[in-house]
Design an enzyme around this catalytic site. Sequence first.
Site, short mmCIF file in Angstrom:
data_model
loop_
_atom_site.label_atom_id
_atom_site.label_comp_id
_atom_site.label_asym_id
_atom_site.label_seq_id
_atom_site.Cartn_x
_atom_site.Cartn_y
_atom_site.Cartn_z
N HIS A 9 48.23 140.23 81.33
CA HIS A 9 47.61 140.25 82.67
C HIS A 9 47.64 141.66 83.29
O HIS A 9 48.36 142.56 82.85
CB HIS A 9 48.35 139.29 83.60
CG HIS A 9 49.78 139.65 83.82
ND1 HIS A 9 50.18 140.63 84.70
CD2 HIS A 9 50.92 139.19 83.25
CE1 HIS A 9 51.49 140.76 84.67
NE2 HIS A 9 51.97 139.89 83.80
N GLU A 82 55.31 133.43 81.17
CA GLU A 82 56.32 134.43 80.83
C GLU A 82 57.69 133.77 80.61
O GLU A 82 57.91 132.62 81.01
CB GLU A 82 56.40 135.49 81.95
CG GLU A 82 57.39 136.62 81.72
CD GLU A 82 57.10 137.42 80.46
OE1 GLU A 82 57.33 136.87 79.35
OE2 GLU A 82 56.68 138.59 80.57
#
Length: 205
Positions: A9, A82
Site C-alpha cells: 500500500h 499486516e
Amino acid sequence: MTRLLVWRHGNTDYNAGGRVQGQTDAPLNARGRDQAAAAAALLASFHPDVLVSSDLSRAHDTASALASLTGLSITPDPRLRERHFGEWQGALLTDIESQHPTEYARWRAGDPSPGCGIESLDDLAKRVVEALQDAAELAPGGTVVVTTHGGAARQGCGALLGWPNEATRTLGSLGNCHWTELTDRSRRVGGTGWQLTAHNVGVPS
C-alpha cells in the site's frame, strides 16, 4: 505461466511518523494516494486479470487506484492484513524501544515470536501464503495483483517460495507502493513452481 504481483500500500501518516501500524486501520495520506495513482499506471500495463486486497483501508484504497484504470473489481481478503503487533500497535518505534527493550531487540534480530502479543512469523506466513495461493487460483495462467502490507508481503512471498525465515529476512522491505513479482511455471513441462522474478519494483518517490 501465472504471474503474481504482490503490491504494498501507499504511504500513511503512521509510516511518516514512525508508528507501528500492524492491523490498525490507518488511511492513506495525500502522498500515499499520489503513490498509488502513479504505481497503478505502471501495473495497468501488465493487464491484470484479478485484483485481490487486504481489507484494511490503506490497502483497499491503493487497490482502488488500479481498479479505476482496469475496470476490475476488488476481492477483499482479511488474511492479507499486516502482522498483528499486539501491544505495539499505534505506538512510536522510539517509545517501544525504550519501554520494551528486550522484546524490541528480539524483534529487530528476527525472532519469530518476540513477545508483547505480536503475531508469530509462522502464523503470519501461514495465513498470507494461503491467501496468495487462493488469489493465484482465481486466474491460472494469468496475472494477479495482490495489495497487502510490507511485513505480510515479505513473509507471504518467502513462504510461497519455500524459504525458511532466515532466507526471507534477506528480502529487503518493500517501499510504499512497490511490489514483488513471482511467476509460477509449474504448469509447463519441466516447470519448477514459484520463482522470484523481481523485487521492490515501483515508481521512485
